[in-house]
Design an enzyme around this catalytic site. Structure first.
Site, PDB file in Angstrom:
ATOM      1  N   GLU A  93       0.737  -1.081   0.044  1.00 55.35           N
ATOM      2  CA  GLU A  93       0.105  -0.129  -0.070  1.00 55.35           C
ATOM      3  C   GLU A  93       0.886   1.312  -0.150  1.00 55.35           C
ATOM      4  OE1 GLU A  93      -4.044  -0.515   2.219  1.00 55.35           O
ATOM      5  OE2 GLU A  93      -2.540  -1.667   3.234  1.00 55.35           O
ATOM      6  N   CYS A 106       3.593   8.519   0.793  1.00 53.88           N
ATOM      7  CA  CYS A 106       3.913   7.711   1.821  1.00 53.88           C
ATOM      8  C   CYS A 106       3.934   6.306   1.405  1.00 53.88           C
ATOM      9  CB  CYS A 106       2.963   7.652   3.012  1.00 53.88           C
ATOM     10  SG  CYS A 106       3.244   6.484   4.334  1.00 53.88           S
ATOM     11  N   CYS A 113       3.790  -6.572   8.481  1.00 57.05           N
ATOM     12  CA  CYS A 113       4.705  -5.925   9.526  1.00 57.05           C
ATOM     13  C   CYS A 113       5.086  -7.098  10.856  1.00 57.05           C
ATOM     14  CB  CYS A 113       4.513  -4.466  10.009  1.00 57.05           C
ATOM     15  SG  CYS A 113       5.784  -3.822  11.354  1.00 57.05           S
ATOM     16  N   CYS A 117       3.018  -3.544  17.439  1.00 59.46           N
ATOM     17  CA  CYS A 117       2.428  -2.295  18.156  1.00 59.46           C
ATOM     18  C   CYS A 117       0.950  -2.503  18.261  1.00 59.46           C
ATOM     19  CB  CYS A 117       2.768  -1.132  17.284  1.00 59.46           C
ATOM     20  SG  CYS A 117       4.649  -0.884  17.054  1.00 59.46           S
ATOM     21  N   CYS A 120      -1.664  -0.391  16.265  1.00 56.97           N
ATOM     22  CA  CYS A 120      -1.700  -0.544  14.782  1.00 56.97           C
ATOM     23  C   CYS A 120      -2.417  -1.601  13.851  1.00 56.97           C
ATOM     24  CB  CYS A 120      -0.164  -0.506  14.353  1.00 56.97           C
ATOM     25  SG  CYS A 120       0.361  -0.176  12.438  1.00 56.97           S
ATOM     26  N   CYS A 345      -2.080   6.987   9.178  1.00 57.19           N
ATOM     27  CA  CYS A 345      -1.065   6.109   9.875  1.00 57.19           C
ATOM     28  C   CYS A 345      -1.763   5.180  10.590  1.00 57.19           C
ATOM     29  CB  CYS A 345      -0.680   7.284  10.980  1.00 57.19           C
ATOM     30  SG  CYS A 345       0.394   8.389  10.485  1.00 57.19           S
TER      31      CYS A 345
HETATM   32  N1  SAH Z   1       7.347   0.833  11.593  1.00 53.80           N
HETATM   33  C1  SAH Z   1       7.561   2.059  11.420  1.00 53.80           C
HETATM   34  C2  SAH Z   1       7.331   2.643  10.192  1.00 53.80           C
HETATM   35  C3  SAH Z   1       5.437   2.988  10.459  1.00 53.80           C
HETATM   36  S1  SAH Z   1       5.336   4.844  10.378  1.00 53.80           S
HETATM   37  C4  SAH Z   1       7.236   3.215  12.652  1.00 53.80           C
HETATM   38  O1  SAH Z   1       6.781   2.261  13.640  1.00 53.80           O
HETATM   39  O2  SAH Z   1       7.778   4.165  12.824  1.00 53.80           O
HETATM   40  C5  SAH Z   1       3.722   4.753  11.053  1.00 53.80           C
HETATM   41  C6  SAH Z   1       3.479   5.697  12.146  1.00 53.80           C
HETATM   42  O3  SAH Z   1       2.101   5.717  12.572  1.00 53.80           O
HETATM   43  C7  SAH Z   1       4.272   5.426  13.394  1.00 53.80           C
HETATM   44  O4  SAH Z   1       4.774   6.097  14.023  1.00 53.80           O
HETATM   45  C8  SAH Z   1       3.302   4.513  14.268  1.00 53.80           C
HETATM   46  O5  SAH Z   1       3.461   4.537  15.657  1.00 53.80           O
HETATM   47  C9  SAH Z   1       1.981   5.322  13.994  1.00 53.80           C
HETATM   48  N2  SAH Z   1       0.879   4.637  13.956  1.00 53.80           N
HETATM   49  C10 SAH Z   1       0.552   3.214  14.218  1.00 53.80           C
HETATM   50  N3  SAH Z   1      -0.566   3.013  14.119  1.00 53.80           N
HETATM   51  C11 SAH Z   1      -1.377   4.111  14.260  1.00 53.80           C
HETATM   52  C12 SAH Z   1      -2.735   4.350  14.510  1.00 53.80           C
HETATM   53  N4  SAH Z   1      -3.722   3.428  14.514  1.00 53.80           N
HETATM   54  N5  SAH Z   1      -2.844   5.825  14.609  1.00 53.80           N
HETATM   55  C13 SAH Z   1      -2.103   6.685  14.583  1.00 53.80           C
HETATM   56  N6  SAH Z   1      -0.935   6.273  14.394  1.00 53.80           N
HETATM   57  C14 SAH Z   1      -0.389   5.084  14.191  1.00 53.80           C
END
Ligand code: SAH
Length: 353
Positions: A93, A106, A113, A117, A120, A345
């Site tokens: 994506e 992006c 992944c 987390c 996410c 995100c």
């Molecule tokens: N794996 C990397 C790249 C992903 S960036 C990382 O974690 O940095 C995606 C960003 O979105 C990260 O900062 C993550 O913490 C954030 N993120 C993940 N799930 C989210 C959500 N449901 N709402 C808002 N931000 C989220």
């Protein structure tokens, strides 16, 4: 087709070796590179400055494109989400985010992944596989062509962020190779200072990244001010804790150019990590580690089923931000984009419809 060589992921040197191996003069490599990356033509037959016989030869052994756009969603705010499939049917994506001054793409570094987390949606897929350098570059070419048209000049200032699906630092080699190809002045010419790579905290790779001569910008996803909480939200913290992460961040800080800052992302989860106390602890933590050249991007959680979190209300967000600022920490609130099409995100999980 999967056996065919994917030339979109070849550096100029690799292309030069390749054309020599198929018995062609070396200068053809430059023409092919420009055709694929500067003119963004992902079809050898349409690179008409190459002789017909060579185009046919390329088609027999190689390919310029391996991704297929399965669906394309457009948000009410103009954000576009592209759901693509690899040749072996894994989801990829990519999101296009227009703003008044500049556009941002992006992209994903992995299909799915491996990090878990808790907030996410991508995490729910697990790791499907790493993307190749060619698949990373191709995502950006596909989006640029969709938005601006094949071959049309890219508006100056289009930025790239490695913030889609996946943990970029767990696919480090391919990521760095792809960024090198995209920075080439005979190609897309999107140079390091227009690129931001976001990591959940793969500490050894942060040190490696800090040493790069042409280093893209770095963002580190922190999202909790204590190990106790971060262990729960981001299990990668059990491998490298906050102390180790901030020590690595300091190594990056040493390499910053004058006026440059790097970013910590902090996903705000209502009732979980958004209290004034968390903001104070966070500010103290950064001050204790002498991390003055950072800014914090506060990201209100983007909800999605079955995630059990919700964003804080706007007063809470403002209060959190105010506390950071009052302690000398620059803080910004990231406006959610494309939430209605699962493009924001943490919402990338190959959702259809
Ligand atoms: N794996 C990397 C790249 C992903 S960036 C990382 O974690 O940095 C995606 C960003 O979105 C990260 O900062 C993550 O913490 C954030 N993120 C993940 N799930 C989210 C959500 N449901 N709402 C808002 N931000 C989220």
């Amino acid at each position: 087709m999967s056996e065919k060589i994917h030339l979109t992921g070849f550096s100029t040197q690799e292309l030069a070796d390749f054309v020599q191996n198929i018995g062609e003069p070396k200068f053809r490599a430059g023409q092919i590179f420009k055709g694929l990356h500067e003119r963004r033509i992902l079809d050898f037959d349409a690179i008409t400055d190459l002789p017909k016989a060579l185009r046919e030869k390329l088609d027999e052994t190689a390919t310029a494109t391996t991704l297929k756009v399965e669906s394309r969603y457009v948000s009410e705010d103009g954000t576009r989400r592209f759901l693509m499939k690899t040749h072996d049917n894994f989801p990829v994506e990519t999101v296009f985010i227009p703003t008044e001054n500049r556009d941002t793409i992006c992209f994903s570094s992995q299909s799915g992944c491996p990090l878990k987390c808790d907030f996410c949606l991508t995490a729910k897929l697990g790791l499907l596989r790493n993307l190749t350098a060619g698949e990373i570059v191709e995502q950006i070419i596909i989006v640029l062509n969709d938005v601006y048209g094949i071959g049309a000049e890219t508006p100056h200032g289009t930025n790239l962020v490695a913030m889609g699906a996946g943990e970029p630092f767990l696919n480090y080699e391919n990521l760095i190779k792809a960024l090198g190809i995209m920075a080439d002045e005979n190609g897309l010419f999107i140079v390091a200072n227009r690129v931001t790579v976001s990591t959940a905290g793969i500490v050894p790779k942060i040190y490696e990244f800090a040493k790069l001569e042409k280093r893209p910008n770095l963002a580190i996803s922190l999202s909790a001010p204590s190990d106790e909480l971060r262990d729960k939200l981001m299990p990668i913290n059990r491998r490298w804790n906050i102390e180790e992460l901030l020590t690595a961040a300091k190594a990056v800080q040493k390499t910053l150019r004058r006026g440059e800052r790097f970013t910590f992302e902090y996903v705000l989860l209502g009732g979980v990590n958004d209290a004034d106390e968390h903001a104070r602890t966070l500010a103290n933590l950064l001050n204790k580690h002498d991390l003055q050249k950072v800014k914090i991007n506060l990201i209100p959680h983007n909800p999605a089923e079955p995630l059990e979190y919700h964003p804080p209300n706007s007063e809470r967000v403002e209060s959190f931000k105010g506390i950071l600022e009052s302690r000398g920490v620059a803080a910004y609130v990231r406006r959610p984009r494309g939430r209605d099409i699962y493009a924001a995100c943490g919402q990338l999980a190959a959702v259809k419809g």
